[in-house]
Design a protein around this motif. Structure first.
Motif, short mmCIF file in Angstrom:
data_model
loop_
_atom_site.label_atom_id
_atom_site.label_comp_id
_atom_site.label_asym_id
_atom_site.label_seq_id
_atom_site.Cartn_x
_atom_site.Cartn_y
_atom_site.Cartn_z
N VAL A 124 0.77 -1.10 0.08
CA VAL A 124 0.08 0.13 -0.16
C VAL A 124 1.03 1.18 0.10
O VAL A 124 0.25 2.38 -0.05
N LEU A 125 2.10 1.12 0.12
CA LEU A 125 2.92 2.26 0.17
C LEU A 125 3.49 2.60 -1.22
O LEU A 125 3.38 1.94 -2.03
N THR A 126 4.15 3.76 -1.36
CA THR A 126 4.82 4.25 -2.44
C THR A 126 5.91 3.22 -2.68
O THR A 126 6.52 2.83 -1.85
N PRO A 127 6.23 2.83 -4.05
CA PRO A 127 7.46 2.17 -4.49
C PRO A 127 8.88 2.65 -3.61
O PRO A 127 8.90 3.57 -3.56
N LEU A 128 9.55 1.71 -3.11
CA LEU A 128 10.77 2.10 -2.63
C LEU A 128 11.58 2.97 -3.54
O LEU A 128 12.28 3.86 -3.10
N PHE A 129 11.86 2.67 -4.71
CA PHE A 129 12.72 3.47 -5.54
C PHE A 129 12.28 4.80 -5.91
O PHE A 129 13.18 5.48 -6.45
N GLU A 130 11.10 5.19 -5.41
CA GLU A 130 10.73 6.69 -5.42
C GLU A 130 11.41 7.48 -4.24
O GLU A 130 11.51 8.72 -4.32
N THR A 131 12.23 6.73 -3.25
CA THR A 131 12.51 7.27 -2.12
C THR A 131 14.11 7.31 -2.24
O THR A 131 14.83 8.06 -1.75
N ILE A 132 14.67 5.90 -2.31
CA ILE A 132 16.04 5.71 -2.39
C ILE A 132 16.04 4.80 -3.45
O ILE A 132 15.40 3.75 -3.86
N ASP A 133 17.38 4.56 -3.94
CA ASP A 133 17.90 3.79 -5.33
C ASP A 133 18.13 2.60 -4.54
O ASP A 133 19.12 2.25 -3.68
#
Length: 118
Positions: free
Chosen positions: A59-68
């Protein structure tokens, strides 16, 4: 197998005050450990949820949108000479403060700004 502490259900994930600690398995990348810890913090624990691709937090934003994720994995990989690295990195992802250490420990807690909104 990874170890988890402070297990919760989805109902109490929104009011989590205690940090959740997740330790990556020997064969688990740090980015996969972060995703697993975030899923657990969100209460994503059913079999159908668990079978979703690891790059999808749920349900969260994909991780790659925060950190590589590849950069996170490389940050604590062995050096060219084979030495292990030390340290930690902390970032905020969808209202959670996430701290990842070189030893594979991932701590997820409500960010102070998100906690102030509740």
């Amino acid at each position: 197998m990874a170890t988890r502490q402070n297990r919760s259900t989805h109902a109490d994930a929104d009011v989590r005050r205690e940090p959740l600690t997740y330790t990556a398995a020997d064969d688990e990348s740090l980015s996969d450990a972060v995703i697993a810890a975030l899923r657990e913090a969100e209460g994503v624990t059913t079999e159908s949820d668990a079978s979703a691709p690891m790059e999808t937090v749920g349900v969260l934003t994909p991780l790659f949108e925060t950190i590589d994720p590849d950069a996170l994995n490389a940050l604590f990989s062995s050096t060219y000479s084979g030495d292990t690295r030390t340290g930690s990195v902390t970032f905020t992802h969808d209202g959670y403060d996430v701290t990842v250490t070189a030893t594979g420990e991932v701590t997820v807690s409500n960010s102070s700004s998100a906690s102030d909104l509740h």
